[in-house]
Design a protein around this motif. Structure first.
Motif, short mmCIF file in Angstrom:
data_model
loop_
_atom_site.label_atom_id
_atom_site.label_comp_id
_atom_site.label_asym_id
_atom_site.label_seq_id
_atom_site.Cartn_x
_atom_site.Cartn_y
_atom_site.Cartn_z
N SER A 2 74.57 19.78 56.79
CA SER A 2 73.80 19.06 55.78
C SER A 2 72.30 19.28 55.99
O SER A 2 71.87 19.68 57.07
CB SER A 2 74.11 17.57 55.85
OG SER A 2 73.51 17.00 57.01
N SER A 3 71.53 19.01 54.95
CA SER A 3 70.08 19.18 55.07
C SER A 3 69.51 18.24 56.13
O SER A 3 68.60 18.62 56.86
CB SER A 3 69.40 18.97 53.72
OG SER A 3 69.67 17.68 53.22
N ARG A 4 70.08 17.03 56.25
CA ARG A 4 69.62 16.10 57.29
C ARG A 4 69.86 16.69 58.68
O ARG A 4 68.99 16.66 59.53
CB ARG A 4 70.34 14.76 57.16
CG ARG A 4 69.87 13.91 56.01
CD ARG A 4 70.75 12.68 55.79
NE ARG A 4 70.82 11.79 56.92
CZ ARG A 4 70.30 10.56 56.96
NH1 ARG A 4 69.69 10.07 55.90
NH2 ARG A 4 70.42 9.81 58.02
N ILE A 7 67.45 19.62 59.36
CA ILE A 7 66.09 19.14 59.65
C ILE A 7 66.04 18.53 61.05
O ILE A 7 65.11 18.79 61.82
CB ILE A 7 65.62 18.12 58.59
CG1 ILE A 7 65.54 18.78 57.21
CG2 ILE A 7 64.29 17.49 58.98
CD1 ILE A 7 64.59 19.94 57.10
N LEU A 8 67.04 17.74 61.40
CA LEU A 8 67.08 17.16 62.75
C LEU A 8 67.14 18.24 63.82
O LEU A 8 66.45 18.15 64.84
CB LEU A 8 68.27 16.21 62.90
CG LEU A 8 68.12 14.86 62.19
CD1 LEU A 8 69.43 14.09 62.24
CD2 LEU A 8 66.99 14.05 62.82
N VAL A 36 63.34 14.33 53.18
CA VAL A 36 64.41 14.14 54.18
C VAL A 36 63.84 13.50 55.44
O VAL A 36 64.42 12.56 55.98
CB VAL A 36 65.12 15.48 54.50
CG1 VAL A 36 66.04 15.33 55.70
CG2 VAL A 36 65.89 15.99 53.29
N ILE A 37 62.70 13.98 55.91
CA ILE A 37 62.08 13.42 57.12
C ILE A 37 61.70 11.95 56.89
O ILE A 37 61.96 11.10 57.74
CB ILE A 37 60.86 14.25 57.56
CG1 ILE A 37 61.35 15.62 58.06
CG2 ILE A 37 60.08 13.53 58.65
CD1 ILE A 37 60.24 16.61 58.35
N GLU A 39 63.08 9.86 54.86
CA GLU A 39 64.32 9.10 54.82
C GLU A 39 64.87 8.87 56.23
O GLU A 39 65.30 7.77 56.58
CB GLU A 39 65.35 9.85 53.97
CG GLU A 39 66.69 9.17 53.84
CD GLU A 39 67.68 10.01 53.04
OE1 GLU A 39 68.76 10.30 53.59
OE2 GLU A 39 67.36 10.38 51.90
N LEU A 40 64.84 9.92 57.07
CA LEU A 40 65.32 9.80 58.44
C LEU A 40 64.48 8.80 59.23
O LEU A 40 65.00 8.03 60.04
CB LEU A 40 65.31 11.17 59.13
CG LEU A 40 66.35 12.17 58.63
CD1 LEU A 40 66.02 13.57 59.11
CD2 LEU A 40 67.74 11.76 59.07
N ASP A 43 65.29 5.24 57.92
CA ASP A 43 66.61 4.80 58.38
C ASP A 43 66.67 4.54 59.88
O ASP A 43 67.68 4.08 60.39
CB ASP A 43 67.67 5.85 58.02
CG ASP A 43 67.93 5.95 56.52
OD1 ASP A 43 67.49 5.05 55.78
OD2 ASP A 43 68.58 6.94 56.10
N VAL A 45 66.70 6.84 62.12
CA VAL A 45 67.34 7.97 62.82
C VAL A 45 66.31 8.66 63.70
O VAL A 45 66.57 8.98 64.86
CB VAL A 45 67.95 8.96 61.80
CG1 VAL A 45 68.50 10.19 62.51
CG2 VAL A 45 69.05 8.27 61.00
#
Length: 162
Positions: A2-4, A7-8, A36-37, A39-40, A43, A45
């Motif tokens: 996934s894109s998440r 990125i991680l 995405v960053i 959002e992470l 959240d 994360v």
């Protein structure tokens, strides 16, 4: 992947990658990477960003120790309660509940061995639920969080030929 996850993985490799750098390595555009960053981070994360420091390269090298902690719980106290109490100390750099022969694995830093020893004996050992501490001083670090220190050419051992 996934894109998440992509990125991680990139941030774990190098948290200083720009959105443009990460976009080139994924199927996302820079704005999507930034989303995405964000959002992470929102959240929880991504909890923070830190530099990995090779203290041997500094004049004011820090003393690091890994401490094994055994605890005995009572009806009112949980592992989380003990962890919350210990995590408040600024000397504690890392704290984990682990399986095996002891309960917590704690990383401690200080300016000297006596400072670390004093912290363990005066602040950690007196916690009523802690029944035993075993302190291991870090003598040399070769790799931290995936980063290898040094160039590998400092091997000063003598070669032995049969």
């Amino acid at each position: 992947m996934s894109s998440r996850a992509e990125i991680l993985a990139l941030l774990r490799e190098n948290a200083r990658y720009s959105a443009e750098d990460m976009a080139r390595q994924t199927d996302l555009d820079p704005a999507e990477v930034e989303d995405v960053i964000a959002e992470l981070e929102a959240d929880g994360v991504i909890a923070g960003y830190q530099a990995i420091i090779d203290y041997r390269e500094l004049e004011d090298e820090r003393v690091r120790a890994l401490v094994e902690l055994n605890v005995t719980l009572d009806r009112e106290t949980s592992y989380a309660d003990i962890a919350e109490r210990l995590a408040k100390f600024p000397e504690v750099e890392g704290l984990r509940l682990v399986s095996g022969d002891y309960d917590f694995d704690m990383e401690v830093e200080g300016d000297s061995m006596s400072e670390v020893s004093r912290f363990i004996s005066e602040k950690v050992a007196p916690v009523p639920e802690i029944t035993q501490t075993v302190t291991h001083y870090v003598m040399e670090s070769y790799k931290e969080r995936g980063i290898v220190f040094g160039d590998g050419d400092d091997d000063d051992r003598l070669s032995v030929s049969p």
